[in-house]
Design a protein around this motif. Structure first.
Motif, PDB file in Angstrom:
ATOM      1  N   THR A   1       0.828  -1.293   0.022  1.00 23.73           N
ATOM      2  CA  THR A   1      -0.051   0.064   0.049  1.00 23.73           C
ATOM      3  C   THR A   1       0.858   1.229  -0.041  1.00 23.73           C
ATOM      4  O   THR A   1       0.757   2.065  -0.902  1.00 23.73           O
ATOM      5  CB  THR A   1      -0.756  -0.077   1.344  1.00 23.73           C
ATOM      6  OG1 THR A   1      -1.752  -1.221   1.232  1.00 23.73           O
ATOM      7  CG2 THR A   1      -2.013   1.225   1.277  1.00 23.73           C
TER       8      THR A   1
ATOM      9  N   ALA B   1      -1.087   6.738  -9.195  1.00 19.15           N
ATOM     10  CA  ALA B   1      -2.547   6.272  -8.610  1.00 19.15           C
ATOM     11  C   ALA B   1      -2.974   5.070  -9.330  1.00 19.15           C
ATOM     12  O   ALA B   1      -3.449   4.207  -8.682  1.00 19.15           O
ATOM     13  CB  ALA B   1      -3.468   7.346  -8.688  1.00 19.15           C
TER      14      ALA B   1
ATOM     15  N   GLY C   1       1.803   5.093  -5.336  1.00 19.66           N
ATOM     16  CA  GLY C   1       1.597   5.798  -4.296  1.00 19.66           C
ATOM     17  C   GLY C   1       2.831   6.793  -4.212  1.00 19.66           C
ATOM     18  O   GLY C   1       3.133   7.551  -3.173  1.00 19.66           O
TER      19      GLY C   1
ATOM     20  N   MET D   1      -6.987   5.378  -8.741  1.00 19.18           N
ATOM     21  CA  MET D   1      -6.964   4.307  -7.624  1.00 19.18           C
ATOM     22  C   MET D   1      -7.771   3.164  -7.662  1.00 19.18           C
ATOM     23  O   MET D   1      -7.268   2.201  -7.470  1.00 19.18           O
ATOM     24  CB  MET D   1      -6.780   5.216  -6.524  1.00 19.18           C
ATOM     25  CG  MET D   1      -5.338   6.226  -6.285  1.00 19.18           C
ATOM     26  SD  MET D   1      -5.090   6.657  -4.504  1.00 19.18           S
ATOM     27  CE  MET D   1      -6.732   7.550  -4.212  1.00 19.18           C
TER      28      MET D   1
ATOM     29  N   GLU E   1      -8.647   8.504   1.005  1.00 22.10           N
ATOM     30  CA  GLU E   1      -7.780   7.755   2.054  1.00 22.10           C
ATOM     31  C   GLU E   1      -8.386   6.135   1.973  1.00 22.10           C
ATOM     32  O   GLU E   1      -7.648   5.414   1.895  1.00 22.10           O
ATOM     33  CB  GLU E   1      -7.890   8.419   3.329  1.00 22.10           C
ATOM     34  CG  GLU E   1      -6.554   8.205   4.163  1.00 22.10           C
ATOM     35  CD  GLU E   1      -5.503   8.893   3.607  1.00 22.10           C
ATOM     36  OE1 GLU E   1      -5.507   9.742   2.769  1.00 22.10           O
ATOM     37  OE2 GLU E   1      -4.283   8.840   4.276  1.00 22.10           O
TER      38      GLU E   1
ATOM     39  N   SER F   1      -7.587   4.884  -1.360  1.00 21.67           N
ATOM     40  CA  SER F   1      -6.020   4.459  -1.346  1.00 21.67           C
ATOM     41  C   SER F   1      -5.719   3.347  -0.441  1.00 21.67           C
ATOM     42  O   SER F   1      -4.819   2.582  -0.869  1.00 21.67           O
ATOM     43  CB  SER F   1      -5.322   5.827  -0.637  1.00 21.67           C
ATOM     44  OG  SER F   1      -3.991   5.421  -0.742  1.00 21.67           O
TER      45      SER F   1
ATOM     46  N   VAL G   1      -2.776   1.883  -2.616  1.00 25.52           N
ATOM     47  CA  VAL G   1      -2.134   2.608  -3.628  1.00 25.52           C
ATOM     48  C   VAL G   1      -1.217   3.389  -2.421  1.00 25.52           C
ATOM     49  O   VAL G   1       0.124   3.171  -2.759  1.00 25.52           O
ATOM     50  CB  VAL G   1      -2.977   3.624  -3.879  1.00 25.52           C
ATOM     51  CG1 VAL G   1      -2.110   4.661  -4.929  1.00 25.52           C
ATOM     52  CG2 VAL G   1      -3.953   3.036  -5.056  1.00 25.52           C
TER      53      VAL G   1
ATOM     54  N   LEU H   1      -1.006   6.558  -1.978  1.00 28.14           N
ATOM     55  CA  LEU H   1      -0.915   8.304  -1.824  1.00 28.14           C
ATOM     56  C   LEU H   1      -1.939   8.628  -0.575  1.00 28.14           C
ATOM     57  O   LEU H   1      -3.045   8.140  -0.261  1.00 28.14           O
ATOM     58  CB  LEU H   1      -1.909   8.901  -3.139  1.00 28.14           C
ATOM     59  CG  LEU H   1      -0.965   8.788  -4.289  1.00 28.14           C
ATOM     60  CD1 LEU H   1      -1.902   9.086  -5.591  1.00 28.14           C
ATOM     61  CD2 LEU H   1       0.185   9.586  -4.375  1.00 28.14           C
ATOM     62  N   SER H   2      -1.711  10.105  -0.011  1.00 29.41           N
ATOM     63  CA  SER H   2      -2.610  10.363   1.200  1.00 29.41           C
ATOM     64  C   SER H   2      -3.313  11.558   1.394  1.00 29.41           C
ATOM     65  O   SER H   2      -2.580  12.692   0.544  1.00 29.41           O
ATOM     66  CB  SER H   2      -1.562  10.170   2.421  1.00 29.41           C
ATOM     67  OG  SER H   2      -2.413  10.376   3.568  1.00 29.41           O
TER      68      SER H   2
END
Lengths: 185, 494
Positions: free
Chosen positions: B118, B320, B325, B349, B440, B443, B448, B450-451
């Protein structure tokens, strides 16, 4: 003697000018210029956290902040980069003058606490070099030098490691015995 | 009738689990050696504890629970589900001892994020982390991406039935070779070839931008693991933005895309027909989704220069879509993007990459099948009544769009959507804004990384647990976990 006379004459003329109305206007004008110049060169003393959270407020403005140097200097086409961190916020600093980097002694990593430096520079929301959020360095001062960090190992950790190793070996021996017995059967 | 496991089944499952855990303890020897080599005494002890605890538990399970039944797919599905949980729990031991995590829950979150590839992080003061701990964080992605089970599979077992069960349990629904052990070995072969290539490329770039040789070699490995296994961890808090290198951004883009391709496609291109890349249904779906989403991303960026378009939108979109990420943006910039761009990133994503790859998400093939089904239905409406009509697609071979394929695609699609929404609702319930919450949740589920900024050490523990579950079920694509839960309920009812 001649010099003294000349000085007296100049002083007299200067006093005459000051008395006139035009001179008063000139003086006011000078004051305005001075204030506006001070305003233009105003630096914002700001925390890195605030800079990152409210970038619009400081875009293309001169900022001053303290932060820890981390990592290493990074080469780029038109200059160099380095990164700083403060209160869990990070920022890339771009510079052209390598002399500033030479002031840094400790670069933060696992074994070192990096120098705490005072950064003076122009903050960009979209930096003209990288199109990223960054500060272009004007000046740098080491506020607090970094140091080597000694990571002490607690007694508990040593004990746990030893106990874990002994348990692992014991179970390993039991397992080997079991396999031998199983093969005999 | 539901298959209900007996005590003999449980003994067999725990034995298999013991073997896997023993494998984990061997993996921990790698960071242990790194600690020795880099003269990092405290991390050395952390990994001695982690490896011995894992090793002892693995051996303990092997001694107490012998294989009492012929291994079937139920056992392997159980082992896969539990394997991921135990790996993440035991893998968290050295991390929590590092002092970089607020609690064991945070360290568990980090290792689950690693094993599930992740990339969401709860680590604190990452920039001062040791080589050994960073090696372990990145290694978890390599082990998870290549498949914990696949790794052990190639080494521990030669039994075909066991192998197939492990393979399917991991959410991989295509075999490359008729023999699944052969498939596993091919995946490893591909990965090692790319590993050598990737490490060489990253080493060259990192060394050129000024990193020392030793740092360059370590970080080249780490970045390769993170890019190719679409994990997304980096050794610095700023992610890829730390390096300020355009060439590194390009290199990471290439390797994350290679990792997101179906391994079957790699096989086809390596050994069979190179033209497959132009005909493949997944590639066509990728081109369609990618260009549609690029359009959405760039509408708000009209008037920006090329560099802004690349660094602002393109990189995040590929990151994504491949489920990697990585980000080249400084903190907080991503969530400052216009809503339309954020939605494009969220959709990318949700979709993910190839079906037999290291990515998560719904996957390209399923999205393609769903599109094709909708188109076929529309065609059917406008055809004369009673007309016989069959739809096909080309994925390595010409494949008939059967009812089973449609049903399977829709089931997974719906399950993913439910999970995306459920996770978002929990975060909204805890007071987070809707867009950030959805971002989130997607993700985490689609693995993924990315935050939107929600994931941080101070977020509520309940949300950490929710994301751990989402990462787990997203990685295994529901089926193995559902089989395990169903069988467990049935066992306890009995």
């Amino acid at each position: 003697m001649n010099t003294n006379k000349r000085l007296n004459r100049s002083f007299y003329r200067y006093a005459q000018i000051l008395k006139s109305k035009g001179a008063v206007s000139f003086f006011i004008l000078m004051l305005i210029c001075l204030f506006s110049l001070t305003g233009w060169a105003q630096s914002y003393e700001v925390s890195l956290a605030k800079l990152i959270e409210t970038p619009e407020k400081y875009d293309k403005k001169k900022v001053l902040f303290n932060a820890e140097i981390i990592g290493e200097p990074l080469n780029a086409k038109e200059g160099s980069w380095f990164n700083v961190q403060s209160q869990n916020y990070n920022m890339g600093i771009f510079l052209k003058d390598y002399a500033n980097i030479d002031k840094i002694t400790y670069w933060g990593d696992y074994k070192r606490k990096g120098d705490i430096v005072g950064i003076e520079g122009i903050f960009y929301k979209n930096c003209p070099v990288s199109d990223q959020r960054a500060v272009h360095l004007i000046g740098l001062e080491v506020v607090r030098p970094g140091k080597e960090v000694k990571h002490l190992i607690s007694t508990e950790k040593k004990k746990f490691a030893l106990i874990g190793f002994v348990i692992f070996l014991t179970i390993g021996v039991i397992y080997l015995i079991k396999i031998k017995l199983w093969h005999k059967k | 009738m539901i298959i209900s496991p007996t005590k003999k089944d449980l003994s067999t499952i725990l034995n298999l689990l013991g073997r896997l855990i023993l494998g984990l303890s061997f993996f921990m020897l790698i960071p242990l050696l790194v600690a020795l080599a880099m003269d990092e005494a405290s991390p050395l002890f952390d990994f001695i504890i982690g490896a011995t605890v894992s090793g002892a538990l693995g051996l303990f399970l092997l001694i107490l629970f012998p294989i009492k039944k012929e291994i079937s797919w139920v056992h392997t599905f159980f082992t896969v589900s539990l394997g991921w949980l135990f790996f993440s729990l035991l893998g968290a031991i050295p991390l929590v001892l590092s002092g970089h995590f607020g609690s064991f829950l945070d360290a568990w979150f980090e290792t689950m994020s690693g094993f599930a590839t992740t990339g969401l992080v709860l680590v604190q003061d990452l920039d001062h982390m040791s080589f050994a701990h960073n090696s372990w964080r990145h290694l978890t992605m390599f082990i998870g991406g290549q498949g914990i089970i696949l790794a052990s599979l190639s080494i521990l077992t030669q039994t075909k039935k066991v192998a197939v069960g492990f393979y399917l349990g991991e959410g991989r629904q295509e075999r490359i070779l008729p023999n699944v052990v052969g498939t596993a070995r091919f995946i490893w072969k591909v990965s090692f070839v790319y590993l050598i290539l990737g490490v060489a490329v990253f080493f060259f770039i990192l060394n050129k931008i000024g990193l020392s040789s030793i740092k360059s070699i370590f970080q080249a490995f780490w970045l390769f693991f993170a890019a190719f296994d679409t994990g997304g961890f980096t050794p610095y808090k700023q992610s890829i933005a730390y390096y300020h290198s355009f060439y590194l951004e390009i290199a990471t883009l290439v390797f994350m895309m290679l990792g997101a391709f179906n391994f079957n496609l790699h096989f086809w291109l390596w050994h069979k027909d190179k033209k497959e890349i132009f005909k493949n249904f997944e590639i066509k779906t990728f081109i369609f989704t990618f260009f549609s989403l690029t359009l959405l991303t760039y509408i708000p960026f009209l008037g920006s220069n090329l560099s802004q378009l690349f660094r602002g939108g393109f990189y995040q979109l590929i990151s994504a879509h491949t489920g990697c990420g990585f980000t080249n943006l400084e903190e907080g910039v991503l969530m400052g993007f216009p809503l339309l761009t954020l939605l494009a990133v969220i959709f990318a994503m949700m979709i993910g990459g190839g079906i037999c790859s290291t990515t998560g998400g719904i996957k390209l093939l399923r999205i393609g099948i769903i599109f094709k089904t909708i188109c076929a239905e529309v065609k059917r409406w406008i055809m004369p009544p009673g007309a016989v009509f069959k739809e096909k697609y080309h994925h390595l071979n010409d494949v008939l769009l059967s009812d089973k394929k449609i049903r399977d695609a829709f089931i997974i699609f719906i399950l993913f959507i439910i999970t995306y929404v459920a996770g978002a609702l929990v975060a909204i319930g805890l007071g987070y804004p809707a867009t950030a919450a959805l971002f989130e949740s997607v993700s985490a589920t689609a693995n993924v990384g990315l935050s939107s900024g929600i994931t941080n050490p101070s977020m509520p523990s309940i949300l950490k647990v929710v994301y751990i579950i989402q990462m787990w079920i997203g990685r295994l694509e529901f089926i193995a976990i559902f089989v395990t839960l169903g069988a467990l309920v049935s066992f306890f009812r009995k």
